[in-house]
Design a protein around this motif. Structure first.
Motif, short mmCIF file in Angstrom:
data_model
loop_
_atom_site.label_atom_id
_atom_site.label_comp_id
_atom_site.label_asym_id
_atom_site.label_seq_id
_atom_site.Cartn_x
_atom_site.Cartn_y
_atom_site.Cartn_z
N ARG A 1 -15.57 -14.76 8.76
CA ARG A 1 -14.18 -14.33 8.84
C ARG A 1 -13.84 -13.26 7.80
O ARG A 1 -12.97 -12.44 8.03
CB ARG A 1 -13.24 -15.52 8.63
N THR A 2 -14.47 -13.27 6.67
CA THR A 2 -14.13 -12.32 5.60
C THR A 2 -14.64 -10.92 5.88
O THR A 2 -14.02 -9.94 5.47
CB THR A 2 -14.67 -12.81 4.25
N VAL A 3 -15.78 -10.77 6.56
CA VAL A 3 -16.33 -9.44 6.84
C VAL A 3 -15.40 -8.65 7.76
O VAL A 3 -15.04 -7.50 7.45
CB VAL A 3 -17.76 -9.55 7.41
N PRO A 4 -14.94 -9.17 8.91
CA PRO A 4 -14.01 -8.40 9.74
C PRO A 4 -12.69 -8.12 9.03
O PRO A 4 -12.09 -7.05 9.19
CB PRO A 4 -13.79 -9.28 10.97
N PHE A 5 -12.25 -9.09 8.23
CA PHE A 5 -11.01 -8.89 7.48
C PHE A 5 -11.17 -7.75 6.47
O PHE A 5 -10.28 -6.90 6.34
CB PHE A 5 -10.61 -10.19 6.78
N ALA A 6 -12.29 -7.70 5.78
CA ALA A 6 -12.53 -6.65 4.79
C ALA A 6 -12.65 -5.28 5.48
O ALA A 6 -12.15 -4.27 4.97
CB ALA A 6 -13.81 -6.95 4.01
N ILE A 7 -13.25 -5.24 6.66
CA ILE A 7 -13.37 -3.97 7.40
C ILE A 7 -11.99 -3.50 7.86
O ILE A 7 -11.67 -2.31 7.77
CB ILE A 7 -14.34 -4.15 8.60
N ALA A 8 -11.17 -4.43 8.30
CA ALA A 8 -9.83 -4.07 8.75
C ALA A 8 -9.00 -3.54 7.58
O ALA A 8 -8.28 -2.54 7.72
CB ALA A 8 -9.14 -5.27 9.39
N VAL A 9 -9.08 -4.19 6.43
CA VAL A 9 -8.33 -3.75 5.26
C VAL A 9 -8.82 -2.38 4.80
O VAL A 9 -8.03 -1.48 4.47
CB VAL A 9 -8.43 -4.78 4.12
N ALA A 10 -10.13 -2.16 4.81
CA ALA A 10 -10.69 -0.86 4.41
C ALA A 10 -10.25 0.23 5.38
O ALA A 10 -9.91 1.35 4.98
CB ALA A 10 -12.21 -0.93 4.34
N GLY A 11 -10.23 -0.07 6.67
CA GLY A 11 -9.77 0.90 7.67
C GLY A 11 -8.31 1.27 7.49
O GLY A 11 -7.94 2.44 7.58
N LEU A 12 -7.48 0.27 7.23
CA LEU A 12 -6.07 0.55 6.99
C LEU A 12 -5.87 1.37 5.72
O LEU A 12 -5.02 2.26 5.67
CB LEU A 12 -5.28 -0.75 6.90
N ALA A 13 -6.64 1.08 4.70
CA ALA A 13 -6.52 1.82 3.45
C ALA A 13 -6.92 3.27 3.64
O ALA A 13 -6.29 4.18 3.10
CB ALA A 13 -7.37 1.16 2.37
N LEU A 14 -7.95 3.53 4.41
CA LEU A 14 -8.39 4.91 4.65
C LEU A 14 -7.40 5.69 5.50
O LEU A 14 -7.16 6.87 5.27
CB LEU A 14 -9.77 4.92 5.30
N THR A 15 -6.81 5.04 6.49
CA THR A 15 -5.83 5.75 7.32
C THR A 15 -4.54 5.99 6.57
O THR A 15 -3.82 6.94 6.84
CB THR A 15 -5.52 4.99 8.62
N ALA A 16 -4.23 5.16 5.59
CA ALA A 16 -3.02 5.37 4.80
C ALA A 16 -3.16 6.58 3.90
O ALA A 16 -2.18 7.20 3.51
CB ALA A 16 -2.71 4.14 3.97
N CYS A 17 -4.37 6.98 3.56
CA CYS A 17 -4.60 8.12 2.68
C CYS A 17 -4.74 9.43 3.45
O CYS A 17 -4.96 10.46 2.86
CB CYS A 17 -5.85 7.90 1.84
N GLU A 18 -4.64 9.40 4.75
CA GLU A 18 -4.78 10.61 5.54
C GLU A 18 -3.51 11.46 5.42
O GLU A 18 -2.39 10.95 5.47
CB GLU A 18 -5.00 10.23 7.01
N PRO A 19 -3.66 12.78 5.22
CA PRO A 19 -2.46 13.61 5.12
C PRO A 19 -1.72 13.67 6.45
O PRO A 19 -2.32 13.60 7.52
CB PRO A 19 -3.01 14.98 4.74
N TYR A 20 -0.41 13.75 6.38
CA TYR A 20 0.39 13.87 7.59
C TYR A 20 1.20 15.15 7.50
O TYR A 20 1.52 15.64 6.43
CB TYR A 20 1.28 12.65 7.81
N GLY A 21 1.53 15.73 8.67
CA GLY A 21 2.19 17.02 8.71
C GLY A 21 3.61 16.94 9.22
O GLY A 21 4.01 15.98 9.88
N ASP A 22 4.38 17.97 8.90
CA ASP A 22 5.77 18.08 9.31
C ASP A 22 6.00 19.52 9.76
O ASP A 22 5.87 20.45 8.97
CB ASP A 22 6.68 17.72 8.15
#
Length: 156
Positions: free
Chosen positions: A3-24
């Protein structure tokens, strides 16, 4: 462990997408192919407004020069936004009101302009704080007495 491996992958994926630049996107956004329909020498100002839209700006000293300005700003995290793309379309009209030239500018054509930090001098005397506080002492007197108060305004 399973259970911890998929959870860690999901958290890492969310963290990486949160750091993506966004445009306006700001400014002029033409309809696809609208600017390509403009022809030099044949179309009037009304045709340009109908096809492309109202200009973002008109030149200050020459109303025959129109500008369509757009830019895309990006932000990454808490940093200040920066200009990722910029587009300026300059349309110049001749004396008869027909399109004379169409020029395209982008971010590589941009120049940084520094503001002038001069102060306009003013006439008069610079007063210190003490002069400002004490400057009006003695200049004011009590209410003035009128020598002729006018006609009485009693009822009547």
């Amino acid at each position: 462990m399973r259970r911890t491996v998929p959870f860690a992958i999901a958290v890492a994926g969310l963290a990486l997408t949160a750091c993506e630049p966004y445009g306006d996107l700001r400014g002029f956004a033409p309809a696809p192919g609208a600017v390509d329909k403009l022809e030099v020498g044949t179309q009037s100002r009304d045709d340009v407004v109908r096809l492309v839209g109202s200009p973002s700006a008109v030149a200050t000293f020459n109303p025959n020069v129109w500008y369509y300005i757009s830019e895309r700003q990006e932000t990454w995290g808490p940093s200040r936004p920066w200009i990722a793309e910029q587009s300026v379309i300059q349309i110049t009209f001749n004396d008869t009101g027909r399109v004379a030239t169409i020029k395209y500018y982008d971010l590589k054509d941009a120049r940084n302009i520094t503001m002038v930090s001069r102060i306009t001098p003013t006439s008069g005397k610079e007063l210190t704080i003490l002069e400002q506080i004490l400057g009006n002492v003695g200049k004011f007197s009590g209410p003035r007495q009128q020598s002729n108060p006018g006609a009485p305004t009693g009822g009547g």
